[in-house]
Design a protein around this motif. Structure first.
Motif, PDB file in Angstrom:
ATOM      1  N   GLU A  34       0.820  -1.206   0.000  1.00  0.00           N
ATOM      2  CA  GLU A  34       0.000   0.000   0.000  1.00  0.00           C
ATOM      3  C   GLU A  34       0.851   1.252   0.000  1.00  0.00           C
ATOM      4  N   ASN A  77       3.641   1.562  -1.467  1.00  0.00           N
ATOM      5  CA  ASN A  77       4.195   1.681  -2.806  1.00  0.00           C
ATOM      6  C   ASN A  77       3.159   2.113  -3.821  1.00  0.00           C
ATOM      7  N   SER A  78       1.887   1.923  -3.520  1.00  0.00           N
ATOM      8  CA  SER A  78       0.868   2.260  -4.509  1.00  0.00           C
ATOM      9  C   SER A  78       0.736   3.775  -4.582  1.00  0.00           C
ATOM     10  N   LYS A  79       0.676   4.292  -5.780  1.00  0.00           N
ATOM     11  CA  LYS A  79       0.625   5.723  -6.021  1.00  0.00           C
ATOM     12  C   LYS A  79      -0.664   6.308  -5.446  1.00  0.00           C
ATOM     13  N   LYS A 101      -4.122   4.223  -3.527  1.00  0.00           N
ATOM     14  CA  LYS A 101      -5.312   3.659  -4.161  1.00  0.00           C
ATOM     15  C   LYS A 101      -5.521   2.221  -3.696  1.00  0.00           C
ATOM     16  N   THR A 139       3.270  -6.840  -4.166  1.00  0.00           N
ATOM     17  CA  THR A 139       3.792  -5.527  -3.767  1.00  0.00           C
ATOM     18  C   THR A 139       4.008  -4.625  -4.981  1.00  0.00           C
ATOM     19  N   LYS A 140       3.962  -5.182  -6.170  1.00  0.00           N
ATOM     20  CA  LYS A 140       4.100  -4.395  -7.405  1.00  0.00           C
ATOM     21  C   LYS A 140       2.750  -4.141  -8.077  1.00  0.00           C
ATOM     22  N   ARG A 153      -0.150  -2.100  -8.878  1.00  0.00           N
ATOM     23  CA  ARG A 153      -0.327  -0.651  -8.900  1.00  0.00           C
ATOM     24  C   ARG A 153      -1.713  -0.255  -9.405  1.00  0.00           C
ATOM     25  N   SER A 154      -1.968   1.032  -9.350  1.00  0.00           N
ATOM     26  CA  SER A 154      -3.280   1.533  -9.774  1.00  0.00           C
ATOM     27  C   SER A 154      -3.551   1.235 -11.245  1.00  0.00           C
ATOM     28  N   HIS A 176      -2.911  -1.476 -12.815  1.00  0.00           N
ATOM     29  CA  HIS A 176      -3.453  -2.838 -12.828  1.00  0.00           C
ATOM     30  C   HIS A 176      -4.885  -2.841 -12.297  1.00  0.00           C
TER      31      HIS A 176
END
Length: 106
Positions: free
Chosen positions: A22, A24-26, A29, A83-84, A86-87, A89
């Motif tokens: 979370e 790491n998520s831009k 989101k 962990t990779k 992202r928004s 996806h």
């Protein structure tokens, strides 16, 4: 339950099972499954929701987790490591599963 308690912008405290994903998520989101109002916190949770909608696991590329639906040409491709996730996806899932998922700010 394991995880980290985090304060949200609105002052509410919630338990985060995977804080690294979370953080790491831009822009913080999250992907929400609308029928259950559940935040998707892992690929196992997401897979259960997608399979209930008729999506099937696609094993063509071992470096990705992929799902396809027989009745369409759509393919959802996700990084193997959650962990990779992202928004970009999350929005791909939203577009391909209309009215089932939503991307929200934390």
């Amino acid at each position: 339950m394991s995880g980290v308690w985090m304060f949200q912008q609105n002052g509410v405290v919630r338990l985060v099972e995977n804080p690294k994903a979370e953080s790491n998520s831009k822009h913080g989101k999250v992907l929400v499954h609308l029928p259950s109002n559940e935040v998707i916190t892992s690929y196992s949770v997401l897979e259960r929701k997608l399979m209930a909608l008729g999506w099937e696991r696609y094993y063509d590329d071992p470096s990705l987790i992929q799902y396809h639906m027989r009745s369409s040409i759509d393919l959802i491709s996700l990084p193997k490591d959650f962990t990779k996730f992202r928004s970009i996806h999350m929005y791909d899932i939203v577009v391909k599963t209309r009215n089932v998922f939503l991307v929200k700010d934390m």
